[in-house]
Design an enzyme around this catalytic site. Structure first.
Site, short mmCIF file in Angstrom:
data_model
loop_
_atom_site.label_atom_id
_atom_site.label_comp_id
_atom_site.label_asym_id
_atom_site.label_seq_id
_atom_site.Cartn_x
_atom_site.Cartn_y
_atom_site.Cartn_z
N ARG A 59 19.63 4.27 -6.90
CA ARG A 59 18.66 4.82 -5.97
C ARG A 59 18.66 3.95 -4.72
NH1 ARG A 59 12.74 3.58 -5.35
NH2 ARG A 59 11.90 5.36 -4.22
N HIS A 70 12.27 5.45 3.27
CA HIS A 70 11.65 4.28 2.63
C HIS A 70 11.16 3.37 3.77
CE1 HIS A 70 11.67 1.88 -1.37
NE2 HIS A 70 10.97 1.16 -0.51
N GLU A 77 6.73 6.27 -1.76
CA GLU A 77 5.39 5.72 -1.67
C GLU A 77 4.67 6.04 -0.36
OE1 GLU A 77 5.27 1.56 -2.64
OE2 GLU A 77 6.06 1.89 -4.64
N ASN A 79 6.57 4.87 -9.34
CA ASN A 79 6.79 3.43 -9.18
C ASN A 79 5.61 2.71 -9.82
OD1 ASN A 79 9.00 4.11 -7.69
ND2 ASN A 79 8.25 3.27 -5.74
N TYR A 130 3.97 -1.14 -11.11
CA TYR A 130 4.04 -2.60 -11.17
C TYR A 130 2.89 -3.24 -11.92
CZ TYR A 130 7.88 -2.24 -7.92
OH TYR A 130 9.09 -1.93 -7.37
N GLU A 169 10.84 2.95 -9.80
CA GLU A 169 10.78 1.50 -9.55
C GLU A 169 9.91 0.86 -10.61
OE1 GLU A 169 9.44 0.08 -5.71
OE2 GLU A 169 10.68 1.54 -4.66
C1 FCB Z 1 7.28 -1.03 -3.70
C2 FCB Z 1 8.31 -0.67 -2.65
C3 FCB Z 1 9.58 -1.46 -2.74
C4 FCB Z 1 9.33 -2.90 -3.12
C5 FCB Z 1 8.44 -2.99 -4.32
C6 FCB Z 1 8.17 -4.40 -4.80
O1 FCB Z 1 6.02 -0.78 -3.18
O2 FCB Z 1 8.63 0.69 -2.73
O3 FCB Z 1 10.26 -1.34 -1.51
O4 FCB Z 1 8.85 -3.59 -2.05
O5 FCB Z 1 7.22 -2.37 -4.07
#
Ligand code: FCB
Length: 481
Positions: free
Chosen positions: A82, A126, A171, A301, A303, A378
């Site tokens: 990607r 992006h 995002e 995505n 985290y 992500e």
């Molecule tokens: C996301 C982004 C990516 C990277 C990660 C850690 O928000 O899409 O570009 O910065 O976080």
């Protein structure tokens, strides 16, 4: 003392394993072959905006090292890659004639990927908006959505059916709220009303671009969008006040995208919560139909998670939401929202490590949209990696993070959620936006002096997963509490 943990989980055949990057974060070569300036060039050149004054001018020099980087992907066994296309390489001022050299760069990349047996997954946006379009109003201006659709059509013509999956936006939450409300991302504006107009024009841009791609390549062309949905829990689940803050934050951060994209409307509570800022008259007749195009995959995505409560109004408000301190709040219309510190462990971003949040997110998406296939576009972690005396990077924390989050995806699959693939963020250490080169997310280390690439332990671990299709054991790092 280290210990071993293993889920031993095996993924279904056909589950797609990949890795992700983004143009401005890795390419460098910002003034080469006719590329125009983007808002990130301007922003990063502005003193105080990016840690240590870092910019993407060189980044990983991927522009000149594509062959080496694709060889790395092949050696890892990636099934999909990607990447994102820098709009200002294609249309240096955001509209009009195509810059052939920019197109050629991505065309070569795509050919090399296909030769290596790797499926190209192309994101059209992006965050590197051509500066000229920002000067003309940026995403708060409706015209930007139309320019985006024109650019998408050009890319569809140029790369055609060589792309396995098109992603319109990455995002849009960040583009709209960090770019136009809190100002911690380019273009750095702090105008809450403008950020809501940006939300709508990003959504509209997605719909118009997706339709433009399908008009060029056929109605069955796979199109997706990637969202960073926020997983928020109330501090006190029995408190009406806390629950109301979760509702507000969910409206502005999640449903402002999910509802128009998948259901064809903006939620009433969002319109009410933001009525003091805008009357939403930028939503014109027909827009919500234009936005709600069928999407083959919804990119997720993930985290970390967040815990929120209602600000009691005494003492400084906590903004522990993992973003740089800012003049404005990205939580538009949620004026009493307060973030509560969540339990660790944390990554180098200060984000908490909470794989259960991913299980919860996938479960709730599946409950709301049972027929919508999902893909993790992500997931990954920044840690303060060190090169050991043996020349290797023993990033046990990252291996543990990946193990536990991939296991979370497996749990969701087992519970019946339709998840089709997983992309680790990121292939390479890279320019982490407002944090510059200070935060390392790669499974492959980049030495920013020599630009040499070194596989971290996480890269070897991921290769083993891709080779066998089942999650390899992991040594639990003693540093993780
Ligand atoms: C996301 C982004 C990516 C990277 C990660 C850690 O928000 O899409 O570009 O910065 O976080």
């Amino acid at each position: 003392m280290t210990s071993t943990r293993t889920s031993g989980r095996t993924f279904p055949a056909g589950f797609l394993w990949g890795s992700a990057t983004a143009s401005y974060q890795i390419e460098g070569a910002v003034a080469e072959d006719g590329r125009g300036p983007s808002i990130w060039d301007t922003f990063s050149a502005t003193p105080g905006k990016v840690l240590n004054g870092d910019t993407g001018a060189v980044a990983d020099d991927h522009y000149h090292r594509v062959t080496e980087d694709v060889a790395t992907m092949k050696a890892l066994g990636l099934q999909a890659y990607r990447f994102s296309i820098a709009w200002p390489r294609i249309q240096p001022t955001g509209s009009g004639a195509v810059n052939q050299k920019g197109v050629d760069f991505y065309s070569r990349l795509v050919d090399q990927l296909i030769d290596a047996g790797i499926a190209p997954v192309a994101t059209l946006y992006h965050w590197d908006l051509p500066q000229a379009l920002e000067d003309a109003g940026g995403w708060p201006a409706r015209d930007t959505a139309h320019r985006f659709a024109d650019y998408a059509a050009e890319m569809a013509r140029a790369l055609g059916d060589r792309i396995s999956l098109w992603t319109t936006l990455n995002e849009p939450w960040c583009s709209a709220y960090l770019g136009y409300a809190s100002g911690v991302h380019a273009p750095g504006r702090t105008d809450a009303a403008a950020s809501l107009a940006a939300v709508h024009h990003l959504n509209l841009g997605h719909g118009l671009a997706g339709s433009a791609i399908r008009a060029e390549l056929g109605e069955t062309t796979p199109v997706s969008i990637t969202l960073n949905l926020h997983v928020m829990y109330p501090e006190d689940p029995t408190s009406e006040a806390d629950l109301d803050q979760v509702r507000r934050a969910d409206a502005v951060a999640n449903r402002a995208f999910l509802n128009p994209l998948l259901d064809g409307y903006y939620p009433d509570d969002l319109l009410a919560d933001t009525a003091h800022l805008t009357d939403w008259s930028f939503v014109q007749d027909g827009d919500t139909d234009a936005i709600r195009i069928p999407i083959d995959l919804l990119g997720v995505n993930y985290y970390a998670t967040q815990k929120v409560r209602r600000y009691a109004g005494d003492g400084p408000r906590q903004q522990a939401d993992g973003h740089k301190a800012s003049a404005g709040s990205p939580w538009v219309g949620a004026d009493d929202l307060e973030f509560v510190e969540v339990p660790g462990p944390y990554t180098a971003m200060g984000w908490n490590i909470d794989p259960q949040g991913l299980v919860d997110l996938l479960g709730s998406l599946h409950a709301s949209y049972p027929d919508q296939p999902l893909v993790i576009t992500e997931n990954g972690a920044a840690f303060a990696d060190e090169v050991s005396a043996d020349g290797r990077v023993h990033d046990a924390d990252r291996v543990a993070y990946l193990h536990d989050h991939i296991d979370a995806v497996g749990q969701a699959l087992e519970a019946g959620v339709d998840v089709r693939g997983y992309f680790v963020w990121s292939l390479l250490d890279n320019f982490e936006w407002a944090w510059g080169y200070d935060r390392r997310f790669g499974i492959v280390r980049v030495d920013y002096d020599t630009l040499e690439r070194t596989w971290k332990d996480s890269a070897y671990w991921y290769r083993e997963l891709l080779r066998t299709g089942s999650v390899p054991p992991v040594e639990i790092a003693p540093t993780l509490g």
